[in-house]
Design an enzyme around this catalytic site. Structure first.
Site: not given
Length: 249
Positions: A35, A154, A158, A187, A189
């Site tokens: 990361d 995005y 993707k 999700i 997150t």
């Protein structure tokens, strides 16, 4: 020949990346937690549970960083058997419509969400070929499969991940390298940290299973592709609570 026991997981500092790193370590892999942010919490969590991990500082947009990370892992642990390209961003710079996008925002999202996975695959596939095979999972999105509002850059990135996954699967299947993608729904997150409870509920209601997904549910699919999915390649598999099965939104 068994695959090498080392896995790279990008985006491992939090969210789906962290859950994936923890799951793969629990399954017995040595996990390089990669990361641009500090992954110490992820590494400590894995080690506390009896797993094997190390932190790797990596900007996935940088070919030099990928080369350095992979060379270091090869020197310390030998061949790399697995790559989970999880790290990604959404456009927080400008509006994300075709007309409203800025070049800066477009470049930031495409460089991270599409160029990053390509660089990762380019870095690990030669070693996988030399070692007799490997497994790669790229994180795409439901935005690659459906038209969704204010997600132009995005969706493009993707969608590119899904297409690149299919092409790489075709290219390297005869070298025992299986390449698949996952298209998550919404999700729960840290990326959702700034939205209102009402917006969260609206996202949850988009799924047939009327809740947000959990990072570990995506991680379990990564683990399946890595450990069980020996006759699967070139897929973009929706883990989306049934969202993609709906006839409307």
């Amino acid at each position: 020949m068994p695959l090498a026991n080392t896995a790279i997981v990008t985006g491992a500092a939090q969210g789906i990346g962290r859950a994936t790193a923890e799951r793969l370590a629990a399954d017995g892999l040595h996990v390089a937690c990669a990361d641009i942010q500090d992954t110490e919490r992820t590494v400590k969590s894995i080690e506390a549970a009896g797993g094997s991990a190390e932190g790797v500082t990596l900007d996935i947009r940088s070919a030099r960083d990928w080369s350095s990370a992979v060379d270091g892992l090869l020197e310390r642990h030998g061949p790399i058997g697995y790559l989970a390209n999880v790290a990604g961003v959404v456009n927080m710079i400008s509006e994300d419509s075709v007309v409203g996008l800025t070049e800066e925002a477009w470049d930031h999202v495409i460089d991270t969400d599409l160029k990053g996975p390509w660089l990762g695959m380019r870095a690990v596939i030669p070693g996988m070929i030399d070692n007799g095979g490997g497994r790669i999972v790229n994180i795409s999105s439901l935005a690659a499969l459906r038209g969704l509002p204010n997600l132009a850059s995005y969706s493009a990135a993707k969608g590119g991940v899904a297409a690149l996954t299919r092409q790489a699967a075709f290219e390297y299947a005869d070298r025992n390298i299986l390449v698949n993608a996952i298209a998550p729904g919404t999700i729960d997150t840290p990326i959702l940290g700034d939205i209102t409870p009402e917006m969260k509920q609206a996202n949850a209601n988009s799924h047939l299973i009327r809740r947000l997904g959990r990072p570990e549910e995506i991680a379990s699919m990564v683990a399946y592709f890595f450990r069980e999915g020996s006759f699967l390649t070139g897929l973009t598999y929706a883990v989306d609570g049934g969202w993609s099965a709906k006839g409307n939104f």
